[in-house]
Design a protein around this motif. Structure first.
Motif, PDB file in Angstrom:
ATOM      1  N   ALA A 147       0.825  -1.415   0.025  1.00 36.73           N
ATOM      2  CA  ALA A 147      -0.075  -0.093  -0.045  1.00 36.73           C
ATOM      3  C   ALA A 147       0.933   1.210  -0.014  1.00 36.73           C
ATOM      4  CB  ALA A 147      -0.828  -0.043   1.153  1.00 36.73           C
ATOM      5  N   ARG A 149       3.584   1.777  -1.551  1.00 33.91           N
ATOM      6  CA  ARG A 149       4.170   2.074  -2.779  1.00 33.91           C
ATOM      7  C   ARG A 149       2.930   2.259  -3.833  1.00 33.91           C
ATOM      8  NH1 ARG A 149       8.566  -2.630  -3.498  1.00 33.91           N
ATOM      9  NH2 ARG A 149       8.193  -2.134  -5.651  1.00 33.91           N
ATOM     10  N   LEU A 150       1.896   2.370  -3.443  1.00 30.43           N
ATOM     11  CA  LEU A 150       0.710   2.510  -4.294  1.00 30.43           C
ATOM     12  C   LEU A 150       0.363   4.149  -4.376  1.00 30.43           C
ATOM     13  CD1 LEU A 150      -1.734  -0.477  -4.089  1.00 30.43           C
ATOM     14  CD2 LEU A 150       0.164  -0.061  -5.763  1.00 30.43           C
ATOM     15  N   SER A 151      -0.183   4.520  -5.524  1.00 34.43           N
ATOM     16  CA  SER A 151      -0.985   6.238  -5.264  1.00 34.43           C
ATOM     17  C   SER A 151      -2.277   5.897  -5.609  1.00 34.43           C
ATOM     18  CB  SER A 151      -0.045   6.868  -6.315  1.00 34.43           C
ATOM     19  OG  SER A 151       0.001   6.334  -7.654  1.00 34.43           O
ATOM     20  N   ASP A 152      -3.046   6.922  -5.752  1.00 34.38           N
ATOM     21  CA  ASP A 152      -4.254   7.139  -5.988  1.00 34.38           C
ATOM     22  C   ASP A 152      -5.028   6.800  -4.969  1.00 34.38           C
ATOM     23  OD1 ASP A 152      -3.484   8.170  -8.656  1.00 34.38           O
ATOM     24  OD2 ASP A 152      -3.560   6.140  -9.469  1.00 34.38           O
ATOM     25  N   ASP A 153      -6.532   6.516  -5.121  1.00 39.42           N
ATOM     26  CA  ASP A 153      -7.370   6.041  -4.366  1.00 39.42           C
ATOM     27  C   ASP A 153      -7.289   4.638  -3.954  1.00 39.42           C
ATOM     28  OD1 ASP A 153      -8.059   8.786  -3.975  1.00 39.42           O
ATOM     29  OD2 ASP A 153      -9.630   8.495  -5.719  1.00 39.42           O
ATOM     30  N   ASP A 154      -7.931   4.082  -2.798  1.00 40.29           N
ATOM     31  CA  ASP A 154      -8.230   2.909  -2.396  1.00 40.29           C
ATOM     32  C   ASP A 154      -6.911   2.021  -2.158  1.00 40.29           C
ATOM     33  OD1 ASP A 154     -11.155   3.059  -2.113  1.00 40.29           O
ATOM     34  OD2 ASP A 154     -11.179   2.579  -4.124  1.00 40.29           O
ATOM     35  N   THR A 155      -6.091   2.792  -1.770  1.00 43.86           N
ATOM     36  CA  THR A 155      -4.607   1.639  -1.694  1.00 43.86           C
ATOM     37  C   THR A 155      -4.853   0.641  -0.840  1.00 43.86           C
ATOM     38  OG1 THR A 155      -3.775   3.185  -0.108  1.00 43.86           O
ATOM     39  CG2 THR A 155      -3.174   3.976  -2.476  1.00 43.86           C
ATOM     40  N   ALA A 156      -5.448   0.810   0.315  1.00 41.48           N
ATOM     41  CA  ALA A 156      -5.537  -0.452   1.195  1.00 41.48           C
ATOM     42  C   ALA A 156      -6.007  -1.644   0.579  1.00 41.48           C
ATOM     43  CB  ALA A 156      -6.139   0.099   2.448  1.00 41.48           C
ATOM     44  N   ARG A 158      -6.711  -1.940  -2.752  1.00 42.24           N
ATOM     45  CA  ARG A 158      -5.999  -2.671  -3.873  1.00 42.24           C
ATOM     46  C   ARG A 158      -4.563  -3.405  -3.537  1.00 42.24           C
ATOM     47  NH1 ARG A 158      -3.930   2.502  -6.549  1.00 42.24           N
ATOM     48  NH2 ARG A 158      -2.700   1.123  -8.030  1.00 42.24           N
ATOM     49  N   ALA A 159      -4.078  -2.981  -2.341  1.00 43.80           N
ATOM     50  CA  ALA A 159      -2.734  -3.652  -1.951  1.00 43.80           C
ATOM     51  C   ALA A 159      -3.314  -5.150  -1.287  1.00 43.80           C
ATOM     52  CB  ALA A 159      -2.240  -2.938  -0.614  1.00 43.80           C
TER      53      ALA A 159
END
Length: 201
Positions: A147, A149-156, A158-159
């Motif tokens: 999480a 290392r992710l960007s934008d929305d809903d990172t949790a 998506r991770a």
């Protein structure tokens, strides 16, 4: 002067690992011959020339002989992921972390009975449940790092999806490897599994 160094395991640790390896070898032979549910801790201990109490100094339960040490190995995978370049795609970093884990098993000799262990695992309900617990533990370790290392929305969210998909690829690779009789390696199966999902991740 001490006979051990800070760069390697102590003699006590080496001895403990040797005993654990011997218990594992004996237990897997018994499980393969009689079935996991039919073999007791006392039977394993007797075959290894020890008491049931001594067995429990090395393994908390007979399930641990097959499943291994989920927390220790999860920490290894987590640290391997954390060591990857920050600008590397997370999917590639997860594959690299699992490849490192597979390499660790090979170097330590823990993969020598791997096919037998995996076949026992997939054929036993209680072991499949323990394997699921392992996935959940590893997921909790990896998801925050992914999480971050992710960007934008809903990172949790998506991770979590990415990590669970990666763990599924790992599980499929090991299970497939255990049930093929050719020279296909876990690494080959891991790479093929990850490649199939990469465009979607």
């Amino acid at each position: 002067m001490s006979s051990t160094t800070s760069s390697g395991p102590s003699l006590r640790e080496i001895g403990r690992d040797a005993v654990r390896a011997r218990i594992t070898e004996i237990a897997l032979d018994l499980f393969a011959e009689h079935g996991f549910d039919q073999v007791t801790v006392d039977q394993i201990a007797a075959a290894a020339g020890m008491s049931g109490r001594t067995f429990h100094r090395y393994f908390a339960a007979k399930e641990d002989v097959v499943v291994g040490e989920p927390e220790q190995w999860g920490e290894f995978v987590r640290d391997a992921f954390a060591a990857r370049p920050a600008d590397e795609p997370v999917w590639d970093s997860l594959l690299a972390a699992f490849e490192a884990f597979n390499g660790f098993l090979a170097e330590s000799g823990r993969d020598q009975r791997g096919k037998v262990a995996m076949r026992i695992l997939v054929s036993t309900a209680s072991l499949r449940a323990r394997n699921l617990e392992k996935h959940q533990l590893w997921g909790r370790m990896l998801a925050p790092l992914v999480a971050a290392r992710l960007s934008d929305d809903d990172t949790a969210l998506r991770a979590e999806i990415i990590v669970q998909a990666a763990l599924a690829c790992l599980d499929v690779a090991f299970t497939t490897w255990a049930n093929v009789d050719d020279d296909t390696t876990i690494s080959e199966l891991l790479q093929r599994s990850f490649a199939m999902l990469q465009p979607r991740v």
